[in-house]
Scaffold this motif. Structure first.
Motif, short mmCIF file in Angstrom:
data_model
loop_
_atom_site.label_atom_id
_atom_site.label_comp_id
_atom_site.label_asym_id
_atom_site.label_seq_id
_atom_site.Cartn_x
_atom_site.Cartn_y
_atom_site.Cartn_z
N LEU A 18 -0.41 12.08 7.05
CA LEU A 18 -0.95 10.65 7.04
C LEU A 18 -1.18 10.46 5.49
O LEU A 18 -0.83 9.36 4.95
CB LEU A 18 -2.21 10.76 7.62
N GLY A 19 -1.66 11.45 4.75
CA GLY A 19 -1.78 11.30 3.25
C GLY A 19 -0.54 11.04 2.84
O GLY A 19 -0.52 10.04 1.81
N GLY A 20 0.35 11.55 3.13
CA GLY A 20 1.68 11.39 2.55
C GLY A 20 2.37 9.98 2.48
O GLY A 20 2.78 9.45 1.53
N SER A 49 5.33 11.21 13.80
CA SER A 49 4.35 10.89 15.02
C SER A 49 2.87 10.38 14.10
O SER A 49 2.16 9.54 14.28
CB SER A 49 4.03 11.83 15.89
N LEU A 50 2.68 11.55 13.25
CA LEU A 50 1.55 11.52 12.30
C LEU A 50 1.48 10.05 11.23
O LEU A 50 0.50 9.58 10.85
CB LEU A 50 1.14 12.68 11.57
N LYS A 51 2.79 10.04 10.61
CA LYS A 51 2.73 8.74 9.90
C LYS A 51 2.63 7.40 10.34
O LYS A 51 2.60 6.39 9.87
CB LYS A 51 4.24 8.90 9.15
N GLN A 52 2.69 7.37 11.80
CA GLN A 52 3.05 5.88 12.43
C GLN A 52 1.88 4.97 12.07
O GLN A 52 2.12 3.84 11.80
CB GLN A 52 2.94 6.23 14.07
N GLU A 53 0.85 5.41 12.07
CA GLU A 53 -0.29 4.33 11.91
C GLU A 53 -0.05 3.64 10.52
O GLU A 53 -0.09 2.33 10.27
CB GLU A 53 -1.80 4.83 11.68
N ASN A 54 0.23 4.35 9.32
CA ASN A 54 0.57 3.99 8.17
C ASN A 54 1.75 3.15 7.92
O ASN A 54 2.16 2.52 7.08
CB ASN A 54 0.36 4.96 6.86
N ILE A 55 2.74 3.39 9.06
CA ILE A 55 3.80 2.75 8.92
C ILE A 55 3.81 1.34 9.63
O ILE A 55 4.32 0.35 8.98
CB ILE A 55 5.09 3.52 9.87
#
Lengths: 382, 272
Positions: free
Chosen positions: A61-63, A87-93
């Motif tokens: 998420l931080g990345g 999956s973890l990146k999705q909110e920030n995508i």
């Protein structure tokens, strides 16, 4: 880093990293995950050499957050991950889609669900790439089938992100990411490189989400006096949060439709012996390599097969799929998942009863022989 | 002074969304005073926030501002500062945003000692979602999700970030406004990860549920229970029980991350 225009042995993940740098990427933030780690390692070594920045963040998420922050200052950015990290990146995508922040996310797909198979090839993130984040949103996803294509499509990905202000996903698969092939890369000086449109107006009259007839708003770099507000909330042309129905509808309609007029430019694909084909394969990534060989095998046996290799997965290349399937007797969609691409093909291919999936989910590739055998089995039954 | 601050606000976006009696506006004013008194170039300021009541502040501020996803302000801020180190980057966060969902980023940003000025608005509650307990809600206190009293112990967030590597740590309150301004000014002067806890008040979602009285009464509670750091050092531990310490709590010098990175780039270029 060999930048000479001569043949070299290069890995897919390295080609992706090199292409990003050649396309102007100067910032990488991410979190290590197999089978994408070579991209982070390459960036950690090479970015500071050219004044770029690499940071290994504390989590995925931080990345994703850090690359978006860097993009707001004007940098071209990339991050790389694999299934669970994606999956973890999705909110920030989703934030990037909503706030229209250019960024490239490489997803070197691995078997899922969950931790799945860290070094097993799979192509199961077609739908995650499209709908992993919540709500409707524009997205571009590209998928290469070779090391050279990985280079070419990564350059395209950076350019698309900058031009259209959208997150662009590169759907590699483990095979293409880790494969080493002999390639001759183009001269970086001759590459077409696109930079985002900066505002032509003075800071006082800048409205960050107002557009001209391109539908793509100009974007000011942070720290240049434009002083604009970025939010994931529904916002108006000023960038101010609003819940006013007409204003929300106007901005979201523009957002959701902003890629429509560029469909042709974004739709990338390759065809192989389709002109006289009665049987068509539609696939992508490493499976396209097997399908191409299956075409050769079948033709030797007298069955006219052809291949449509999709390089653009999203927006789905509906026109070319519709066009090429029209007169085909048989259509096969081989893929390393339970049928994610086939579902999309079904939407646009007439004669759905002639559509067959060839799927494998055991962590191994689909071989050309398996594809050919399945075609012969179906052809015999017809 | 008010005029100087007004220029740093998007006044067209007022009125703000905060409830009557909320302390957030006081923290925001202290922050703007500190920015003004520090003489920062306002074109080079970026304010980043997450999600929550406090995190709405950047929307009213006339700088480059980002209202990010919940808990991720420090991740965005890290990218901004590393990509363009000449910017002065402020992070506005709340106790829920900064210490729960964003807790991982908080400790790691402190560990890196990246030059960010973090102002944590601590109102002891999740205000925007309607009053659920946060990691800074004291044990025993009531919230919509702790209807029988909070069982969890709370962080001393200043101790936590100090332990993680922050090079400047201070705590102020919305009663002690001059102190708050001074703390933010010191944070700005510190080249490294600076953290200011601004103890705020939430009369609507926290005070009411815990029978702490009206906003003025809550402010008086802050006045009567805050102990200046110097005085605290001379006090017996039992006299300090139930009180909290305000002022500059910690300061040290350590290499700053973006400067280290610039050094790395120079070193590689020299070697090549």
């Amino acid at each position: 880093m060999n930048r000479e225009r001569k043949a070299q042995l290069l890995q897919g993940n390295q080609a992706c990293s090199l292409a990003a740098i050649d396309a102007g990427v100067r910032f990488y933030a991410g979190y290590p995950i197999t089978p994408s780690t070579e991209i982070a390692e390459f960036m950690a070594e090479h970015l500071p050499r050219i004044g770029g920045k690499f940071i290994q963040m504390e989590d995925e998420l931080g990345g994703m957050g850090a690359v978006l922050g860097a993009a707001l200052t004007g940098a071209k950015v990339i991050t790389a991950t694999s299934g669970p990290g994606f999956s973890l990146k999705q909110e920030n995508i989703g934030f990037a889609a909503m706030a229209e922040i250019p960024c490239v996310i490489v997803n070197v797909q691995r078997m899922g669900p969950s931790t799945g198979g860290p070094t097993s090839p799979a192509q199961g993130d077609i739908m995650q790439a499209r709908w992993g984040t919540h709500g409707d949103h524009p997205i571009i996803a590209l998928s290469p089938a070779s090391v050279l294509e990985t280079y070419e499509l990564t350059v395209k990905a950076v350019n698309f992100a900058e031009k259209f202000r959208v997150p662009v996903i590169i759907l590699l698969d483990e095979v293409v990411g880790h494969m080493r092939e002999k390639v001759v890369l183009p001269d970086p000086a001759e590459l077409e490189v696109v930079d985002r449109k900066r505002p032509a107006v003075l800071p006082g009259s800048y409205r960050p989400y107002e557009t001209d007839d391109t539908g793509i708003p100009a974007m000011a770099d942070f720290g240049t006096g434009y002083r604009w507000h970025v939010t994931g909330l529904t916002h108006n042309e000023e960038g101010a949060p609003t819940g006013q129905a007409d204003s929300v509808e106007r901005q979201l309609t523009r957002l959701f439709t902003k890629l429509d007029r560029y469909e042709e430019e974004i739709t990338l694909y390759k065809t192989f012996k389709t002109a006289d084909a009665s049987c068509l394969f539609i696939t992508f990534g490493c499976t396209a390599r097997s399908a191409a060989e299956a075409v050769n095998i079948l033709r030797e046996e007298g069955l006219k097969a052809g291949l449509l290799q999709l390089q653009t997965i999203w927006p789905f290349p509906r026109k070319v799929v519709k066009e090429l399937t029209r007169d085909k007797e048989l259509v096969f969609v081989p893929e390393l998942n339970w049928g994610q691409l086939r579902g999309e093909v079904e939407k646009y291919a007439p004669g759905k009863e002639k559509l067959y999936g060839i799927n494998k989910i055991n962590g191994e590739l689909i071989t050309p022989q398996e594809i050919a055998a399945r075609v012969k089995e179906v052809a015999k039954a017809c | 002074m008010l005029k100087d601050i007004e220029g740093m606000m998007r006044t067209g976006r007022l009125p703000h969304i905060w409830c009557p009696g909320c302390g957030n506006g006081i923290v925001m004013k202290a922050m703007l005073e500190a920015i003004h008194e520090s003489g920062l170039n306002t074109d080079k300021i970026v304010v980043v926030s997450g999600i929550g009541c406090s995190s709405r502040a950047p929307g009213y501020l006339n700088f480059d501002t980002v209202h990010t996803t919940h808990g991720r302000a420090l991740a965005f801020a890290t990218g901004i500062k590393l990509a363009k180190p000449e910017l002065s980057v402020f992070v506005v966060t709340g106790d829920g945003d900064g210490t729960a969902i964003g807790g991982n980023h908080l400790i790691h940003a402190a560990r890196r000692n990246i030059d960010l000025n973090v102002i944590l608005f601590n109102n002891n509650i999740y205000g925007m979602t309607g009053g659920q307990y946060s990691p800074l809600t004291p044990q025993g206190r009531f919230a919509t999700t702790s209807p029988y009293g909070n069982l969890e112990r709370s962080f001393d967030i200043c101790d936590l970030v100090r332990g993680a590597g922050a090079t400047y740590v201070g705590r102020g309150t919305v009663y002690h406004t001059k102190l708050l301004t001074e703390l933010v000014k010191s944070a700005i002067r510190n080249k490294g990860f600076s953290f200011v806890e601004a103890v705020s008040i939430c009369p609507v979602s926290y005070g009411r549920r815990n029978k702490l009285g009206s906003a003025p009464e809550m402010l008086k509670w802050l006045r009567d229970n805050a102990v200046a750091v110097k005085a605290a050092r001379a006090m017996e531990p039992e006299k300090l029980a139930g009180k909290f310490v305000i002022g500059e709590l910690y300061r040290e010098t350590a290499p700053e991350y973006t400067e280290l990175y610039a050094g790395l780039i120079a070193r590689i270029k020299e070697g090549s």
